[in-house]
Design a protein around this motif. Structure first.
Motif, PDB file in Angstrom:
ATOM      1  N   ALA A 160       0.970  -1.072  -0.086  1.00  0.00           N
ATOM      2  CA  ALA A 160       0.004  -0.068  -0.032  1.00  0.00           C
ATOM      3  C   ALA A 160       0.978   1.286   0.027  1.00  0.00           C
ATOM      4  O   ALA A 160       0.885   2.156   0.953  1.00  0.00           O
ATOM      5  N   PRO A 161       1.644   1.592  -1.038  1.00  0.00           N
ATOM      6  CA  PRO A 161       2.278   2.603  -1.087  1.00  0.00           C
ATOM      7  C   PRO A 161       1.747   4.310  -1.361  1.00  0.00           C
ATOM      8  O   PRO A 161       0.422   4.101  -1.836  1.00  0.00           O
ATOM      9  N   SER A 162       2.310   5.175  -0.893  1.00  0.00           N
ATOM     10  CA  SER A 162       1.604   6.419  -1.229  1.00  0.00           C
ATOM     11  C   SER A 162       2.473   6.981  -2.421  1.00  0.00           C
ATOM     12  O   SER A 162       3.559   7.214  -2.251  1.00  0.00           O
ATOM     13  N   PRO A 163       1.734   7.797  -3.354  1.00  0.00           N
ATOM     14  CA  PRO A 163       2.351   8.475  -4.595  1.00  0.00           C
ATOM     15  C   PRO A 163       2.781   9.742  -4.274  1.00  0.00           C
ATOM     16  O   PRO A 163       2.536  10.406  -4.890  1.00  0.00           O
ATOM     17  N   ASN A 164       3.615   9.830  -3.230  1.00  0.00           N
ATOM     18  CA  ASN A 164       4.066  11.034  -2.747  1.00  0.00           C
ATOM     19  C   ASN A 164       5.559  11.298  -3.038  1.00  0.00           C
ATOM     20  O   ASN A 164       6.116  12.272  -2.576  1.00  0.00           O
ATOM     21  N   GLY A 165       6.161  10.364  -3.935  1.00  0.00           N
ATOM     22  CA  GLY A 165       7.572  10.484  -4.495  1.00  0.00           C
ATOM     23  C   GLY A 165       7.929   9.003  -4.949  1.00  0.00           C
ATOM     24  O   GLY A 165       6.901   8.153  -5.278  1.00  0.00           O
TER      25      GLY A 165
END
Ligand code: GLU
Length: 299
Positions: free
Chosen positions: A9-14
């Motif tokens: 569940a990654p966050s697309p902030n980098g």
């Protein structure tokens, strides 16, 4: 018996770095060992920091690594209604209260309390001071007026009321790479009156992760040790919302040569940069302990 369900569940902030690669590959490895399913979830609730090109980067990097996941991918920004409904339910149980404080107001109150008592103010497991309860005493009338006037506000968990509503002990089961399980005690009270709905988005990491793990039928959560303490709060939210508690495995974090954890903010080399330097996916996998054998099995 239904198949175990894992998720990355990654966050697309980098861009993703080796730490994310390790977490994704470990999810895939454990899912395949248990004949389980693997989901990918895009945790993009922070609409100011998440970007479409970072999301595309996640798909590109994970495909390059040899990861396969089920479609459609759940993107949290498309499900704010689910989180609003959960927050409404907690509010109807009188477990959330509006908080109008800025970070500065909180820090000033903490400094005053520390000066008055001569003792350090208690901190949560991430090192932030526990909320000193300023808005807890705000009357319902006053809060409604301020909200109606458009004042920015978060919604905090009234921890004392929550603990009384779903009394402890709080526990969850942790599993290791050999599939052994053990019971762990959870101490949600160490998070104090945590923010459950943030000012700028209709949810928080804690609320959306708990809702989505349940809505997606996740049975096995594999994530970094930096999120281990959050699990205590997640267990409490699951109890309050009547949701099942999955099994958890919190893995060690990949470190750089200085022994620091990799971080986007620290400028750790991204998988895209490694790829540009002609480092192969097989080399990345091998470096993280997922040898050629696991590549053959998973492709
Ligand atoms: N989205 C979180 C992160 O990128 C991970 C959440 C989780 O695995 O529970 O750190």
């Amino acid at each position: 018996m239904t198949a175990p369900v894992f998720r990355f569940a990654p966050s697309p902030n980098g861009r993703l770095h080796l730490g994310h690669a390790y977490s994704a590959l470990l999810n895939q490895d454990l899912a395949s060992r248990l004949n389980g399913r693997l989901l990918l979830r895009i945790e993009d609730i922070d609409i100011t920091r998440c970007r479409p090109d970072f999301e595309q980067g996640i798909y590109d990097d994970l495909s390059w690594l040899g990861l396969r996941w089920e479609k459609p991918v759940r993107r949290q920004s498309e499900h704010f209604e689910d989180y609003r409904a959960a927050a409404r339910r907690l509010r109807s149980m009188r477990l959330l209260y509006p908080c109008f404080c800025s970070r500065k107001t909180i820090m000033e109150a903490v400094a005053r309390n520390e000066a008055a008592s001569g003792n350090p103010w208690p901190r949560d497991p991430d090192g932030a001071p526990l909320y000193p309860g300023l808005c807890l005493s705000c009357s319902v009338d006053e809060a409604e007026k301020r909200i109606a006037a458009g004042e920015d506000h978060a919604w905090r968990l009234d921890m004392q009321a929550a603990l009384a509503s779903a009394p402890g002990p709080y526990t969850y089961r942790r599993f290791d790479k050999q599939g052994r399980e053990e019971l762990v005690e959870a101490h949600p009270e160490r998070w104090g009156d945590a923010v459950i709905v943030r000012k700028e988005t209709p949810t928080s990491y804690h609320l959306s992760v708990v809702m989505d793990d349940a809505l997606q039928g996740v049975t096995h959560v594999v994530r970094g040790q930096d999120l281990e303490a959050s699990t205590d709060l997640h267990v409490l939210l699951q109890r309050l919302l009547g949701l099942p508690t999955p099994l958890y495995h919190h893995h060690g974090l990949v470190q750089d040569s200085n022994g620091d954890k990799l971080a986007k903010s620290r400028g750790s080399e991204s998988l895209a940069e490694l790829r540009d330097r002609d480092v192969s996916a097989v080399e990345v996998r091998a470096r993280l302990g997922f040898g050629a054998q696991s590549l053959i099995v998973s492709l």
